[in-house]
Design a protein around this motif. Structure first.
Motif, short mmCIF file in Angstrom:
data_model
loop_
_atom_site.label_atom_id
_atom_site.label_comp_id
_atom_site.label_asym_id
_atom_site.label_seq_id
_atom_site.Cartn_x
_atom_site.Cartn_y
_atom_site.Cartn_z
N ASP A 226 0.82 -1.40 0.07
CA ASP A 226 -0.10 0.12 0.10
C ASP A 226 1.03 1.27 -0.22
OD1 ASP A 226 -2.61 -1.39 0.06
OD2 ASP A 226 -2.28 -1.57 2.30
N ILE A 227 2.07 1.35 0.74
CA ILE A 227 2.85 2.12 0.91
C ILE A 227 3.54 2.40 -0.63
CG2 ILE A 227 4.99 3.06 2.06
CD1 ILE A 227 3.86 1.74 4.65
N GLY A 228 3.96 1.55 -0.98
CA GLY A 228 4.61 1.36 -2.14
C GLY A 228 3.62 2.09 -3.41
N VAL A 229 2.52 1.72 -3.50
CA VAL A 229 1.40 1.97 -4.41
C VAL A 229 1.26 3.55 -4.25
CG1 VAL A 229 -0.86 2.08 -5.22
CG2 VAL A 229 0.46 -0.17 -5.06
N THR A 230 1.28 3.82 -2.95
CA THR A 230 1.07 5.39 -2.73
C THR A 230 2.05 6.30 -3.06
OG1 THR A 230 -0.11 4.60 -0.38
CG2 THR A 230 0.49 7.12 -0.75
N LEU A 231 3.38 5.93 -2.91
CA LEU A 231 4.38 6.50 -3.35
C LEU A 231 4.64 6.72 -4.84
CD1 LEU A 231 7.01 5.40 -0.79
CD2 LEU A 231 6.45 7.47 -1.03
N LEU A 232 4.18 5.53 -5.35
CA LEU A 232 4.01 5.32 -7.05
C LEU A 232 3.13 6.31 -7.74
CD1 LEU A 232 5.77 3.70 -9.18
CD2 LEU A 232 3.76 2.29 -9.42
N LEU A 233 2.11 6.18 -7.00
CA LEU A 233 0.83 7.23 -7.52
C LEU A 233 1.19 8.55 -7.14
CD1 LEU A 233 -2.64 5.86 -6.31
CD2 LEU A 233 -1.80 6.43 -8.56
N GLY A 234 1.90 8.98 -6.03
CA GLY A 234 2.25 10.12 -5.68
C GLY A 234 3.46 10.73 -6.77
N ILE A 235 4.15 9.95 -7.02
CA ILE A 235 5.22 10.34 -8.06
C ILE A 235 4.66 10.83 -9.59
CG2 ILE A 235 7.48 9.55 -9.83
CD1 ILE A 235 8.24 8.06 -6.85
N VAL A 236 3.85 9.85 -9.94
CA VAL A 236 3.02 9.89 -11.33
C VAL A 236 2.36 11.11 -10.98
CG1 VAL A 236 1.26 8.70 -12.78
CG2 VAL A 236 2.97 7.42 -11.74
N THR A 237 1.59 11.42 -9.89
CA THR A 237 0.66 12.54 -9.88
C THR A 237 1.43 13.87 -9.85
OG1 THR A 237 -0.92 11.20 -8.26
CG2 THR A 237 -0.99 13.52 -8.22
N ALA A 238 2.72 13.74 -9.35
CA ALA A 238 3.67 14.99 -9.09
C ALA A 238 4.03 15.37 -10.40
CB ALA A 238 4.82 14.54 -8.18
N VAL A 239 4.53 14.40 -11.26
CA VAL A 239 5.01 14.74 -12.62
C VAL A 239 4.11 15.18 -13.48
CG1 VAL A 239 6.02 13.52 -14.61
CG2 VAL A 239 6.81 12.90 -12.24
#
Lengths: 397, 236
Positions: free
Chosen positions: A362-375
């Motif tokens: 869940d933490i991994g997906v949150t970070l990945l989604l965060g990076i995609v959202t940020a970019v």
């Protein structure tokens, strides 16, 4: 990269209040979402799983009395969607007039008798399987009789023959106690030969109270059965197959399909809420970065005039986006993991299980989604930077 | 370093359907100073922007811009490559600094962006002469307008550019500062060996008072467009 990072960082530091507000806003939106996810992973899924896994919900109850022979049961046992099938007596006979603690005075009247055997899903994993002469008591009954495994229970079966009252008795060994979560009411689980002995004693005047438990031939057919589907999903097709054979059943859990639907929908529901939250956050992030570029339009033009290549200028909102989002996620995780820990400590003593749980994935997906959202959220700002030339600062004077 | 610093031929841009700014011919040798002193609104800043490759040329017939012998294509994207800080320094009318960086960071930024190393002796000399050595840790909003402009001058001269473009560099300063800052710019530019192109409508009064002027005319071309035409020859 280094200069772009320095500029991105300094701009955020200069506008520290706006940056802090944004990180706080992100944590404010993300934290409840992760708390809900924690609870979904913990208590909600455990509850739903418990309901789905509860064998009682997988039971099909025979409607009315029938004549089910050995071939019927053999066919049932061969079906892959059947977890457990065994003969049962007419329900009127599946009752003991009284049960008594053989070593004491505690008595229970009109107790339900449930024929059981090897592989009974109600007992599996919770109590030993019954064998002739050995029984399992439901927790409610065990409490009423003050009995536990290793004790003895006396069963009393009464009959009325032409106005003459007779009673048969026997001492049975208590093999175990079935927890109330598996079967909440008072009941005695006993082996099929013992249950048959009860039925035969009540039906056959030739059988005396003295020899009522002597071994006898199996009947040609049984009036009823106990039947459990392998999975909740198997209930409907299994009932349909039995109906095709002229055997009417009804599921014990009327809301089994609703439960299944809820379990399947739970993940989807969360994904939808998360998607909405991410979309909202994405829009807020994109607008925030775009506003930053508008605020610093002259500075970005000046950077071009003094020799900062456009590809480097583009990195500024991109890096700011990543830094802000990562800061927001780290703050959120610190809050949520702390909260999870506190909640689990608080409920540990009462439920004995993990109430809130955030998995590593869940933490991994949150970070990945965060990076995609940020970019992706920074792309609007990047486009705005593309349109700011070195000449803008000249026009400003 | 020798060789022609600037060579401009028919470089211009149409700012509106009725108005264009064109520099038809302008050559500068190292250390040479020229002044655009035409009236306000005639496109002096635009002319400097065209020469500094901050404003892309409009594609006039025979258009050519060479900085230190290198042909410049113009436009923001190519600026970092075409006009590095050791070739071109630019001082704007109002002291434009990056607001969230310190004066020291602002001054050093152009060289850092291009990976050039400053000459410590020259850096010290520039800071000492401009009197801002003690202000390097402050942000632009923590110093006066005059100090900001001195920092902007230091930034433009930090890499000893071959060409210094000055767009009304003292017009925003109070009278007490005007003469002093202009004199410092002239002194440091000369020390750096930079050619100077100054746009100012008050150039006659200051340190560049004796510098040759570019000729300026307003002409109507064949299409009826009013052209503000700068020519790099001394006005008669």
């Amino acid at each position: 990269m280094k200069q772009a990072l320095m500029i991105a960082w300094r701009e955020m530091r200069h506008e520290w209040l706006a940056s802090l507000c944004f990180v706080a806003a992100l944590a404010g939106g993300l934290a409840p979402l992760l708390v809900v996810l924690s609870l979904k992973n913990g208590v909600i899924e455990a509850m739903v799983d418990r309901l789905v896994e509860d064998p009682a919900n997988r039971e099909l109850i025979a409607v009315g009395a029938g004549r089910h022979d050995a071939a019927f049961f053999e066919l049932l046992r061969q079906r892959p969607d059947v977890a457990f099938a065994m003969p049962a007596t007419r329900s009127i006979n599946a009752q003991a007039n009284a049960l008594r603690n053989s070593a004491g005075r505690e008595t229970a009247r009109a107790v339900t008798l449930i024929g059981s055997g090897e592989g009974d899903p109600l007992l599996a994993g919770a109590a030993p399987f019954v064998a002739p002469g050995g029984v399992v008591l439901s927790e409610t009954l065990a409490k009423a009789l003050q009995l536990q495994a290793g004790g003895q229970v006396e069963i009393l079966i009464a009959r009325d023959i032409d106005g003459r009252q007779e009673a048969a008795r026997a001492d049975l060994e208590v093999l175990g106690v079935l927890p109330a979560v598996r079967y909440p009411r008072a009941a005695l689980f006993l082996a099929l030969p013992d249950l048959l002995a009860v039925e035969m004693f009540r039906d056959d005047p030739a059988i005396t109270p003295a020899d009522w438990r002597s071994p006898r031939a199996e009947p040609d057919s049984y009036a009823s059965f106990r039947l459990y589907a392998r999975r909740l999903e198997d209930l409907t097709p299994l009932a349909a197959a039995l109906r095709a054979q002229g055997v009417e059943t009804r599921p014990r859990a009327q809301n089994a399909e609703l439960l299944l639907g809820f379990r399947d929908t739970l993940g989807l529901l969360y994904a939808l809420i998360a998607a909405l939250a991410v979309a909202g956050f994405w829009a807020a992030m994109a607008a925030n970065l775009r506003a930053m570029v508008a605020r610093q339009r002259v500075a970005f033009s000046l950077l071009s005039l003094i020799g900062m290549a456009n590809r480097r200028r583009r990195l500024v909102p991109m890096l700011q986006s990543l830094i802000l989002v990562m800061a927001g996620i780290v703050l959120t995780l610190a809050l949520v993991l702390g909260l999870d820990l506190a909640v689990n400590r608080l409920f540990e003593s009462t439920t004995g299980e993990t109430v809130a749980r955030l998995r590593l994935c869940d933490i991994g997906v949150t970070l990945l989604l965060g990076i995609v959202t940020a970019v992706t959220a920074a792309l609007w700002a990047v486009r705005a930077i593309d349109r700011i030339g070195a000449e803008d600062v000249l026009r400003e004077g | 370093m020798t060789g022609r610093v600037l060579q401009v031929r028919n470089l211009g841009i149409r700012l509106s359907p009725e108005f264009a700014v064109v520099i038809d011919r302008l050559d500068l040798e190292p250390g040479e100073v020229r002044v655009f002193d035409s009236a306000s609104g005639t496109g002096k800043s635009t002319a400097l922007g065209l020469i500094g490759a901050a404003i892309p040329g409009g594609g006039m017939p025979g258009e050519s811009l060479r900085l230190c012998g290198r042909a410049v294509t113009g436009g923001a994207v190519d600026r970092a490559h075409c006009a590095p800080p050791d070739v071109l320094g630019f001082v704007l009318q109002t002291a434009r600094l990056v607001p969230f960086l310190t004066l020291g960071e602002n001054i050093a930024l152009p060289m850092r962006l291009t990976g050039l190393a400053p000459d410590p002796d020259w850096s010290r000399h520039v800071l000492d002469r401009l009197g801002i050595a003690d202000l390097l840790g402050r942000r632009p909003d923590q110093v006066s307008v005059g100090q900001r402009q001195r920092a902007a001058v230091a930034r433009a001269l930090w890499a000893r550019p071959r060409l210094l473009l000055l767009d009304e560099p003292v017009s925003a300063l109070d009278p007490a500062n005007t003469a002093a800052v202009e004199a410092l710019i002239a002194e440091l530019a000369a020390a750096a060996g930079a050619a100077v192109l100054l746009a100012s409508h008050k150039a006659a009064e200051g340190a560049f008072g004796g510098a040759p002027r570019c000729r300026h005319r307003l002409v109507i071309d064949r299409e009826g467009v009013q052209v503000s035409l700068f020519t790099g020859q001394e006005a008669a």
